[in-house]
Design an enzyme around this catalytic site. Structure first.
Site, PDB file in Angstrom:
ATOM      1  NE  ARG A  68      -0.287   0.044   4.993  1.00 20.11           N
ATOM      2  CZ  ARG A  68      -0.674  -0.368   6.178  1.00 20.11           C
ATOM      3  NH1 ARG A  68      -1.837  -0.999   6.302  1.00 20.11           N
ATOM      4  NH2 ARG A  68       0.069  -0.186   7.241  1.00 20.11           N
ATOM      5  CG  ASP A  70       7.595  45.777  -0.065  1.00 22.82           C
ATOM      6  OD1 ASP A  70       7.390  45.956   1.143  1.00 22.82           O
ATOM      7  OD2 ASP A  70       7.939  46.684  -0.848  1.00 22.82           O
ATOM      8  N   GLY A 104       2.698  51.187   1.625  1.00 24.77           N
ATOM      9  CA  GLY A 104       1.522  52.030   1.792  1.00 24.77           C
ATOM     10  C   GLY A 104       0.750  52.217   0.516  1.00 24.77           C
ATOM     11  NE  ARG A 141       3.724  46.443  18.903  1.00 18.68           N
ATOM     12  CZ  ARG A 141       3.246  45.582  19.809  1.00 18.68           C
ATOM     13  NH1 ARG A 141       4.032  44.640  20.293  1.00 18.68           N
ATOM     14  NH2 ARG A 141       2.006  45.685  20.232  1.00 18.68           N
ATOM     15  CG  ASP A 172       8.744  48.513   6.560  1.00 16.97           C
ATOM     16  OD1 ASP A 172       9.004  48.546   7.781  1.00 16.97           O
ATOM     17  OD2 ASP A 172       7.996  49.335   6.005  1.00 16.97           O
ATOM     18  CB  CYS A 210       6.100  62.175  15.348  1.00 17.52           C
ATOM     19  SG  CYS A 210       6.585  60.637  14.519  1.00 17.52           S
TER      20      CYS A 210
END
Length: 722
Positions: free
Chosen positions: A19, A413, A416, A477, A517, A579
């Protein structure tokens, strides 16, 4: 591939003994049957296929609609060492008449069973060419000796892994007669998991059993130590009884010692125990579904270390029978399985886990390669084998597409704006790249990733690339251990708490790695760029945002909460601009593409951006590139903004030098070349004298994110395979 000049079909005899070998030979037989213009197929059945105690498994060959040309009863019952020898002798007595009648051009023999040794011996002595499947592998019992003996008798070799290929070459086999194809059973395995499986689970284990909540057990005797293997089987059954999960137990094969193992099963009442289902045979199609959705597989069958890896199902490999096999990370070895407690502990560790799918033994394209190989055989060539003495040179590359494929990775990749997928070779060459706009919603994005990866994987076969795995670079993250995006950047919407590994691994049947990245850029430099060979260095990415990666003692630093190397958020001014992270005065607030775009818009709104020789079309948004162009054309305010941005970045680098003391800092990304001189000036003015000699360079890598994503695959898989 064209037919032979004399237009004669190749007459192929496939001989199957049990088998297990039929599961590998059947895909080849189907492939041969589908091309009647090239091949004539003769099927010979012998060995345990024809024994009722082992399930009369010849019936599944008939159910697959193959005509069995010859049935040979070759097994001498007794299930001890003498019976195995007598069975080989009986097969040698019966096979010559069959081969004289069939007169095949080539015989296909699989694996390492004693029946296969009889087949190879008969064919070799009768001047019939032999194609051996799965040569070059190492397991750990008498099977090794039989397998290598068949290798020396065989004229052509189909192997499943690159290590097996290297072993065959080291055994002085002719390079041109070795095909690295992968395991034929994977052609069926990799398309099997998504089929209906609940009815199969219920049929074999009962209506109340759920997926991932049962065990498949398959254990064979070890003929070189029968007494110990029987004791180990007894301990395994005791552990399974204590573990108290529904278990499908398959009867052992026909090797010496199997009769005693069956006695142990019956002594413990396994066939009547409410938690156990004991069976002689399960059809391969159904067996695939059972192991794919099991909570664990236990035993010492080669199926556990080979085929089951395709599904990421946890495996417990007991004893030494498979000790030399290459395995995926789903296999836990219990080499000295001498106590019930050890086996029970292994069950607690493995049961219910899910591992990345492994393709060490195949990628689902073995049969097309084997058929192409068969068509290339020249029957006019001398039958006498040639051995390659001395052993192979270091460079074994062959300029023949069916012998050597390029080890490669699929790199993804997620930026944005764009979503990119590439096929990347071991040398860092981007073989092919695909680009699409990154969708705004999770559903559209994940579907597009899957679609692009499936298309790229299919194209890789045509490009002669062997895909080892998938690496993903994404903003935000990331927990690389679990393959989960924890928190995304503001540029990628609906991208928090996203499991990227599972859907890709389930769809492509490949291991998957994920990282952010910045870390990927550092990995790219370590493998392909200016960080190659360095123990400590830091990479800073200058793009839409500012990111980075830290290599310390040759390893990537992730930090306790996967937040290391957020270098863009080093504060360089207490009263600086706001920021995106919610703070102010960060490097990113000064030196990122977004920050430069903000300053460019201010100048443009005040009619202070454009100088002679510049124009901005009405339908074009003002951005960082316009600011850089204005600075080059002498715009003093644009020059001042760039100088301030470069100074902020330089102060950040000084902080990095004082904190990490790396031997190199690499600036990567589209803005790096515009900042490098200012950064070096700041270091000369602000850094301690002890770190002023640290070199700061601009990366020479064109695609750091893709190359870094690929390096996760190429570094890990090659380290494990070789």
């Amino acid at each position: 591939m064209e037919k032979k000049e004399n237009n004669r079909k190749l007459r192929v005899c496939v001989a199957t003994c049990n088998r297990a070998d039929y599961s590998k030979l059947a895909p080849i037989m189907f492939g041969i049957k589908m091309e009647p213009e090239f091949f004539e197929l003769d099927v010979v059945v012998l060995g345990s296929h024809l024994i009722d105690d082992y399930g009369n498994t010849y019936r599944m060959i008939e159910q697959d609609d193959f005509d069995i040309n010859t049935r040979l009863h070759t097994i001498v019952r007794g299930e001890d060492e003498a019976a195995m020898v007598e069975s080989v002798g009986l097969a040698l007595v019966k096979l010559p008449d069959v081969l004289n009648r069939l007169k095949p051009d080539i015989m296909i023999v699989h694996g390492d069973r004693f029946d296969a040794l009889a087949l190879a011996t008969s064919a070799a002595l009768m001047n019939i060419r032999i194609l051996h499947i799965e040569g070059g592998e190492v397991s750990g019992t008498i099977d090794d000796s039989i397998r290598h003996a068949i290798t020396k008798l065989a004229h052509y070799h189909v192997c499943c892994t690159r290590s097996a290929e290297q072993h065959l070459i080291s055994m002085c086999e002719d390079h041109d007669r070795i095909l690295l194809a992968g395991c034929p059973s994977y052609d069926k395995l990799l398309s099997a998991k998504n089929k209906d499986y609940m009815s199969i689970i219920r049929m074999w284990l009962g209506d109340d059993v759920k997926p991932k909540d049962y065990i498949v057990a398959l254990q064979h005797p070890v003929t070189t130590d029968i007494k110990h293997s029987i004791k180990m089987f007894e301990l395994t059954l005791d552990a399974l009884i204590s573990f108290n999960k529904r278990t499908l137990v398959l009867f052992p094969n026909i090797d010496a010692g199997s009769k005693e193992m069956v006695r142990v099963m019956r002594k413990k009442g396994i066939e009547h125990h409410p938690n156990f289902r004991a069976v002689k045979h399960v059809p391969f199609d159904q067996f695939i579904q059972l192991v794919a959705h099991a909570g664990c597989m236990i035993g010492n069958s080669s199926c556990g270390v080979r085929e089951v890896g395709a599904f990421g199902t946890p495996v417990i490999n007991l004893g030494t029978r498979q000790i030399g096999r290459e395995t995926g990370e789903n296999v836990l070895h219990v080499r000295d399985a001498d106590t019930q407690d050890k086996i029970l502990q292994a069950l607690h560790l493995q049961f219910g886990k899910q591992y990345p799918c492994s393709k060490i033994y195949g990628d689902g394209n073995a049969v097309p390669r084997i058929l192409k190989f068969l068509k290339s055989i020249d029957l006019q060539e001398p039958l006498q084998k040639k051995f390659c003495f001395p052993p192979v040179k270091d460079n074994i590359s062959q300029d023949i597409d069916h012998i050597l494929e390029t080890l490669s990775a699929l790199a993804v990749d997620l930026g944005g704006t764009n979503l990119r997928v590439a096929i990347v070779s071991m040398k860092g060459e981007i073989v092919k790249k695909y680009t699409q706009f990154n969708p705004k919603t999770y559903e559209e994005r994940i579907n597009l990733i899957l679609q692009m990866c499936v298309e790229a994987a299919a194209e890789a076969v045509k490009l002669n690339c062997r895909i080892l795995g998938v690496g993903i670079s994404t903003g935000g993250r990331v927990n690389p251990r679990e393959g989960i995006v924890l928190h995304s950047t503001k540029l990628i919407h609906e991208w928090n708490s996203v499991d990227l590994r599972s859907p890709l691994s389930d769809t492509l049947h490949l291991p998957v790695w994920v990282d952010n990245d910045g870390n990927c850029a550092a990995l790219a430099e370590r493998k392909f760029g200016q960080g190659k060979g360095l123990e400590n260095f830091v990479t800073l990415i200058t793009g839409t945002g500012i990111g980075g990666g830290i290599i310390h003692q040759h390893e990537l630093i992730h930090g306790s909460s996967f937040c290391a190397a957020e270098l863009g958020h080093i504060v360089v001014s207490l009263d600086g601009p706001d920021c995106s992270c919610g703070s102010h005065g960060c490097i990113e607030a000064y030196a990122s593409g977004m920050a430069l775009q903000r300053e460019a818009k201010k100048l443009h709104d005040e009619d202070q951006l454009l100088v002679e020789g510049m124009s901005v079309p009405k339908d074009e948004a003002v951005g960082a590139l316009h600011l850089i162009q204005a600075a080059k054309l002498g715009n003093a305010k644009a020059q001042s903004i760039l100088r301030t941005a470069g100074t902020a970045l330089g102060l950040g680098v000084v902080n990095i030098l004082h904190t990490m003391n790396p031997s190199l800092v690499i600036l990567s990304g589209v803005l790096a070349s515009h900042y490098i001189h200012t950064v070096k000036d700041v270091i000369r003015q602000q850094a301690l004298s002890s770190v002023q000699d640290v070199d700061v360079v601009v990366s020479d890598l064109v695609e750091p994110a893709l190359l870094g994503a690929a390096s996760m695959v190429l570094d890990y898989t090659t380290r494990r395979i070789y």
